[in-house]
Write a protein that holds these residues in place. Structure first.
Motif, PDB file in Angstrom:
ATOM      1  N   ASP A  61     113.523  55.720 102.733  1.00 31.33           N
ATOM      2  CA  ASP A  61     112.128  55.284 102.586  1.00 31.33           C
ATOM      3  C   ASP A  61     111.721  54.429 103.784  1.00 31.33           C
ATOM      4  O   ASP A  61     112.564  53.872 104.504  1.00 31.33           O
ATOM      5  CB  ASP A  61     111.945  54.502 101.281  1.00 31.33           C
ATOM      6  CG  ASP A  61     112.713  53.196 101.285  1.00 31.33           C
ATOM      7  OD1 ASP A  61     112.121  52.160 101.617  1.00 31.33           O
ATOM      8  OD2 ASP A  61     113.926  53.219 100.971  1.00 31.33           O
ATOM      9  N   LEU A  62     110.437  54.335 104.007  1.00 24.73           N
ATOM     10  CA  LEU A  62     109.921  53.653 105.190  1.00 24.73           C
ATOM     11  C   LEU A  62     110.238  52.162 105.200  1.00 24.73           C
ATOM     12  O   LEU A  62     110.575  51.596 106.241  1.00 24.73           O
ATOM     13  CB  LEU A  62     108.406  53.859 105.294  1.00 24.73           C
ATOM     14  CG  LEU A  62     107.716  53.185 106.492  1.00 24.73           C
ATOM     15  CD1 LEU A  62     108.357  53.601 107.803  1.00 24.73           C
ATOM     16  CD2 LEU A  62     106.224  53.504 106.488  1.00 24.73           C
ATOM     17  N   LEU A  63     110.158  51.508 104.043  1.00 22.90           N
ATOM     18  CA  LEU A  63     110.419  50.073 103.992  1.00 22.90           C
ATOM     19  C   LEU A  63     111.856  49.761 104.406  1.00 22.90           C
ATOM     20  O   LEU A  63     112.098  48.830 105.175  1.00 22.90           O
ATOM     21  CB  LEU A  63     110.147  49.548 102.580  1.00 22.90           C
ATOM     22  CG  LEU A  63     110.254  48.030 102.383  1.00 22.90           C
ATOM     23  CD1 LEU A  63     109.269  47.302 103.285  1.00 22.90           C
ATOM     24  CD2 LEU A  63     109.985  47.660 100.924  1.00 22.90           C
ATOM     25  N   SER A  64     112.829  50.554 103.914  1.00 19.92           N
ATOM     26  CA  SER A  64     114.230  50.348 104.283  1.00 19.92           C
ATOM     27  C   SER A  64     114.439  50.579 105.768  1.00 19.92           C
ATOM     28  O   SER A  64     115.176  49.836 106.433  1.00 19.92           O
ATOM     29  CB  SER A  64     115.134  51.299 103.484  1.00 19.92           C
ATOM     30  OG  SER A  64     115.055  51.027 102.105  1.00 19.92           O
ATOM     31  N   TYR A  65     113.782  51.603 106.297  1.00 21.39           N
ATOM     32  CA  TYR A  65     113.921  51.912 107.726  1.00 21.39           C
ATOM     33  C   TYR A  65     113.382  50.772 108.587  1.00 21.39           C
ATOM     34  O   TYR A  65     114.043  50.324 109.546  1.00 21.39           O
ATOM     35  CB  TYR A  65     113.177  53.210 108.041  1.00 21.39           C
ATOM     36  CG  TYR A  65     113.052  53.480 109.528  1.00 21.39           C
ATOM     37  CD1 TYR A  65     114.122  53.986 110.255  1.00 21.39           C
ATOM     38  CD2 TYR A  65     111.860  53.208 110.191  1.00 21.39           C
ATOM     39  CE1 TYR A  65     114.009  54.207 111.632  1.00 21.39           C
ATOM     40  CE2 TYR A  65     111.735  53.434 111.558  1.00 21.39           C
ATOM     41  CZ  TYR A  65     112.810  53.938 112.267  1.00 21.39           C
ATOM     42  OH  TYR A  65     112.696  54.155 113.627  1.00 21.39           O
ATOM     43  N   LEU A  66     112.193  50.285 108.266  1.00 28.04           N
ATOM     44  CA  LEU A  66     111.598  49.213 109.065  1.00 28.04           C
ATOM     45  C   LEU A  66     112.401  47.919 108.959  1.00 28.04           C
ATOM     46  O   LEU A  66     112.561  47.195 109.952  1.00 28.04           O
ATOM     47  CB  LEU A  66     110.156  48.982 108.627  1.00 28.04           C
ATOM     48  CG  LEU A  66     109.155  50.114 108.930  1.00 28.04           C
ATOM     49  CD1 LEU A  66     107.799  49.801 108.328  1.00 28.04           C
ATOM     50  CD2 LEU A  66     109.030  50.335 110.434  1.00 28.04           C
ATOM     51  N   ARG A  67     112.891  47.614 107.763  1.00 29.88           N
ATOM     52  CA  ARG A  67     113.691  46.402 107.598  1.00 29.88           C
ATOM     53  C   ARG A  67     114.949  46.436 108.461  1.00 29.88           C
ATOM     54  O   ARG A  67     115.355  45.420 109.027  1.00 29.88           O
ATOM     55  CB  ARG A  67     114.079  46.243 106.133  1.00 29.88           C
ATOM     56  CG  ARG A  67     113.004  45.623 105.261  1.00 29.88           C
ATOM     57  CD  ARG A  67     113.392  45.644 103.806  1.00 29.88           C
ATOM     58  NE  ARG A  67     112.470  44.866 102.980  1.00 29.88           N
ATOM     59  CZ  ARG A  67     112.436  44.916 101.655  1.00 29.88           C
ATOM     60  NH1 ARG A  67     113.278  45.728 101.005  1.00 29.88           N
ATOM     61  NH2 ARG A  67     111.566  44.183 100.982  1.00 29.88           N
ATOM     62  N   ALA A  68     115.551  47.623 108.559  1.00 26.21           N
ATOM     63  CA  ALA A  68     116.815  47.736 109.280  1.00 26.21           C
ATOM     64  C   ALA A  68     116.645  47.907 110.785  1.00 26.21           C
ATOM     65  O   ALA A  68     117.423  47.356 111.564  1.00 26.21           O
ATOM     66  CB  ALA A  68     117.623  48.913 108.717  1.00 26.21           C
ATOM     67  N   TYR A  69     115.604  48.637 111.205  1.00 20.79           N
ATOM     68  CA  TYR A  69     115.530  49.021 112.610  1.00 20.79           C
ATOM     69  C   TYR A  69     114.255  48.623 113.334  1.00 20.79           C
ATOM     70  O   TYR A  69     114.206  48.687 114.560  1.00 20.79           O
ATOM     71  CB  TYR A  69     115.751  50.539 112.731  1.00 20.79           C
ATOM     72  CG  TYR A  69     117.087  50.929 112.181  1.00 20.79           C
ATOM     73  CD1 TYR A  69     118.259  50.665 112.884  1.00 20.79           C
ATOM     74  CD2 TYR A  69     117.199  51.497 110.935  1.00 20.79           C
ATOM     75  CE1 TYR A  69     119.492  50.974 112.359  1.00 20.79           C
ATOM     76  CE2 TYR A  69     118.427  51.824 110.385  1.00 20.79           C
ATOM     77  CZ  TYR A  69     119.580  51.555 111.114  1.00 20.79           C
ATOM     78  OH  TYR A  69     120.805  51.859 110.587  1.00 20.79           O
ATOM     79  N   GLU A  70     113.236  48.190 112.605  1.00 20.08           N
ATOM     80  CA  GLU A  70     112.023  47.685 113.257  1.00 20.08           C
ATOM     81  C   GLU A  70     111.523  46.451 112.507  1.00 20.08           C
ATOM     82  O   GLU A  70     110.374  46.384 112.079  1.00 20.08           O
ATOM     83  CB  GLU A  70     110.918  48.752 113.279  1.00 20.08           C
ATOM     84  CG  GLU A  70     111.234  49.980 114.103  1.00 20.08           C
ATOM     85  CD  GLU A  70     110.051  50.954 114.157  1.00 20.08           C
ATOM     86  OE1 GLU A  70     108.891  50.488 114.061  1.00 20.08           O
ATOM     87  OE2 GLU A  70     110.280  52.167 114.288  1.00 20.08           O
ATOM     88  N   PRO A  71     112.361  45.451 112.305  1.00 20.28           N
ATOM     89  CA  PRO A  71     111.960  44.284 111.500  1.00 20.28           C
ATOM     90  C   PRO A  71     110.747  43.547 112.068  1.00 20.28           C
ATOM     91  O   PRO A  71     109.950  42.987 111.308  1.00 20.28           O
ATOM     92  CB  PRO A  71     113.210  43.397 111.513  1.00 20.28           C
ATOM     93  CG  PRO A  71     113.984  43.842 112.715  1.00 20.28           C
ATOM     94  CD  PRO A  71     113.737  45.312 112.829  1.00 20.28           C
TER      95      PRO A  71
END
Length: 283
Positions: A22-32
């Motif tokens: 999901d997008l939220l997990s991706y942003l938290r991990a790689y585009e915080p």
């Protein structure tokens, strides 16, 4: 636009894992640094690059562009304009070893939040439009004051907010005419979303109506004011069949025209506005 790459065969398991991110997990991990929590909310986020791109409940929607998606894969392709292969490689290359989907139970416990477009500083265009459609001016102002109607900032659309008995936004609407006390009536809009099944007996009563009747047990008679077209007649027949055992059902379609707004405009002697004006204001 990024250049497309030659055809690459992607393992189905790898592709499925990419689609589950999901997008939220991706942003938290790689585009915080690109992830921003929306003030006044519990689980709604936007991106630093696009403040109208809202993320909540496992979904995202870019309000200023009018589209959205569910996964980080959708985001990379639609927003970042990655090619399909490049997007999959970006996700799997970064997360294949470490990323695991959250347990389903966690998602079930998350409170759902109704995502709304940003409000315009005033409601002038919406007021002018609705008044031009024959809606009573006082009623328009009451709806605005009660927070159940506002004008969106991006496209100046009329946004109608319905609330349940606890004040949580759901959906409903009022009207009045001929000096009657409209607030003394129990009025509910199905918002044009009800579609009965081919076999009427297999249809279900709309959730909005079921909930409304449950919290208003004093209601014994239901007046149906649905459209006077094929879809409206079909919905009326279905609701009569499903509700007649427990309620007195009165079928009252508009006396003339397709729906009650057209009838209202005819009653008030108002000419129908051109579709081109409505389309331009809506987008």
């Amino acid at each position: 636009m990024r250049a497309s790459k030659p055809y690459v065969q992607i393992d189905p398991d790898v592709l499925e894992q990419a689609r589950q991110i999901d997008l939220l997990s991706y942003l938290r991990a790689y585009e915080p640094s690109n992830l921003v929590k929306v003030k006044g909310t519990t689980n709604v986020y936007c991106t630093a690059e696009h403040d109208s791109l809202k993320i909540s409940n496992g979904k995202w929607y870019w309000w200023s562009r009018g589209f959205g998606g569910y996964s980080a894969l959708d985001y990379l392709m639609k927003v970042k304009e990655y090619g399909f292969v490049e997007a999959v490689e970006t996700l799997t290359g970064q997360t294949m070893a470490d990323w695991k989907p959250p347990p389903p139970a966690v998602k079930k416990d998350e409170p759902k939040v109704l995502l709304l477009p940003p409000k315009n500083k005033n409601c002038d265009r919406v007021t002018e439009y609705l008044f031009g459609r024959g809606i009573d001016y006082q009623l328009i102002q009451e709806c605005i004051a009660e927070g159940i109607l506002f004008e969106s900032a991006d496209y100046h659309n009329a946004v109608f907010i319905g609330k349940d008995e606890s004040g949580t936004p759901k959906y409903a609407a009022y009207l009045k005419c001929e000096g009657r006390d409209y607030k003394a009536e129990n009025l509910l809009s199905l918002s044009g979303v009800y579609q009965p099944k081919k076999e009427i007996r297999d249809s279900k009563i709309p959730v909005a109506l079921t909930t409304f009747l449950k919290v208003n047990p004093q209601i014994k008679t239901i007046f149906l004011h649905l459209d006077k077209d094929r879809a409206g007649r079909l919905c009326t027949a279905a609701l009569k069949e499903l509700l007649q055992k427990d309620y007195r059902i009165v079928d009252e379609p508009p006396p003339v025209a397709k729906d009650f707004n057209d009838f209202l405009m005819s009653y008030l002697g108002i000419a129908r506005q051109k579709p081109s004006r409505e389309r331009r204001d809506a987008r």
